[in-house]
Design a protein around this motif. Structure first.
Motif, PDB file in Angstrom:
ATOM      1  N   ARG A  12      48.077  41.352  33.861  1.00  0.00           N
ATOM      2  CA  ARG A  12      47.135  41.442  34.987  1.00  0.00           C
ATOM      3  C   ARG A  12      45.689  41.422  34.498  1.00  0.00           C
ATOM      4  NH1 ARG A  12      50.846  45.292  36.676  1.00  0.00           N
ATOM      5  NH2 ARG A  12      49.388  47.003  36.342  1.00  0.00           N
ATOM      6  N   ILE A  13      45.422  42.088  33.375  1.00  0.00           N
ATOM      7  CA  ILE A  13      44.070  42.064  32.804  1.00  0.00           C
ATOM      8  C   ILE A  13      43.697  40.631  32.432  1.00  0.00           C
ATOM      9  CG2 ILE A  13      42.636  42.791  30.851  1.00  0.00           C
ATOM     10  CD1 ILE A  13      44.297  45.429  30.849  1.00  0.00           C
ATOM     11  N   ALA A  14      44.600  39.931  31.765  1.00  0.00           N
ATOM     12  CA  ALA A  14      44.338  38.547  31.361  1.00  0.00           C
ATOM     13  C   ALA A  14      44.118  37.653  32.577  1.00  0.00           C
ATOM     14  CB  ALA A  14      45.493  38.017  30.519  1.00  0.00           C
ATOM     15  N   THR A  15      44.935  37.829  33.603  1.00  0.00           N
ATOM     16  CA  THR A  15      44.785  37.026  34.820  1.00  0.00           C
ATOM     17  C   THR A  15      43.437  37.281  35.481  1.00  0.00           C
ATOM     18  OG1 THR A  15      47.171  36.998  35.181  1.00  0.00           O
ATOM     19  CG2 THR A  15      45.781  36.569  37.097  1.00  0.00           C
ATOM     20  N   ILE A  47      41.525  44.147  40.031  1.00  0.00           N
ATOM     21  CA  ILE A  47      42.757  43.801  39.310  1.00  0.00           C
ATOM     22  C   ILE A  47      42.751  44.383  37.901  1.00  0.00           C
ATOM     23  CG2 ILE A  47      44.196  41.925  38.444  1.00  0.00           C
ATOM     24  CD1 ILE A  47      43.184  40.233  40.822  1.00  0.00           C
ATOM     25  N   ALA A  48      41.719  44.058  37.131  1.00  0.00           N
ATOM     26  CA  ALA A  48      41.668  44.572  35.751  1.00  0.00           C
ATOM     27  C   ALA A  48      41.472  46.081  35.742  1.00  0.00           C
ATOM     28  CB  ALA A  48      40.563  43.874  34.964  1.00  0.00           C
ATOM     29  N   GLY A  49      40.618  46.577  36.628  1.00  0.00           N
ATOM     30  CA  GLY A  49      40.368  48.015  36.670  1.00  0.00           C
ATOM     31  C   GLY A  49      41.628  48.819  36.942  1.00  0.00           C
ATOM     32  N   ARG A  50      42.411  48.374  37.907  1.00  0.00           N
ATOM     33  CA  ARG A  50      43.676  49.070  38.205  1.00  0.00           C
ATOM     34  C   ARG A  50      44.637  49.001  37.028  1.00  0.00           C
ATOM     35  NH1 ARG A  50      44.714  46.879  44.282  1.00  0.00           N
ATOM     36  NH2 ARG A  50      43.167  48.184  45.299  1.00  0.00           N
ATOM     37  N   ALA A  51      44.727  47.816  36.419  1.00  0.00           N
ATOM     38  CA  ALA A  51      45.641  47.665  35.280  1.00  0.00           C
ATOM     39  C   ALA A  51      45.218  48.563  34.122  1.00  0.00           C
ATOM     40  CB  ALA A  51      45.690  46.203  34.837  1.00  0.00           C
TER      41      ALA A  51
END
Length: 134
Positions: free
Chosen positions: A109-112, A88-92
């Motif tokens: 998305r990074i925060a989530t 999730i964070a990597g893609r964002a």
């Protein structure tokens, strides 16, 4: 053999503290700084998982009692946390760097991802502490 155990344990603790601590901090700040910490976090995650597996092999080989079951729950939570952060964070972060995503949505998305990972790493830490007394 004792020195190998000490080195593995030290690497495990140091990498785990950085990984969890940075995840907690990023979760609290809404992911601000997530781009800069992504690679160090993933590096720490790899070291924590590898040394944790090695410690499990050294200390708990041949048994699967209550302490090992609790540690297994913590290990699964840590692996899921790494997956959440990586996917999730990597893609964002990649979409932010390439300029293909809405910045607000990517940061959300990074925060989530950091919040989910922080919760999972809290479970992992609790399991590591609880396994000792199970």
């Amino acid at each position: 053999m004792q020195i190998v155990l000490i080195i593995a344990l030290s690497l495990h603790v140091l990498s785990s503290v950085f990984w969890a601590g940075s995840s907690f901090a990023l979760a609290r700040t809404g992911g601000v700084g997530g781009e800069q910490l992504f690679r160090p976090q993933m590096g720490a995650a790899v070291i924590a998982v590898l040394t944790g597996g090695y410690l499990g092999h050294l200390v708990h080989e041949g048994t699967f009692g209550t302490p090992e079951k609790i540690l297994a729950i913590g290990a699964v939570a840590a692996l899921v946390a790494a997956g959440v952060q990586g996917l999730i964070a990597g893609r964002a972060i990649r979409s932010l760097r390439s300029g293909t995503a809405d910045e607000a949505a990517a940061r959300s998305r990074i925060a989530t991802a950091q919040r989910l990972a922080a919760a999972l790493l809290a479970v992992t830490a609790i399991c590591m502490g609880a396994a000792r007394y199970a």
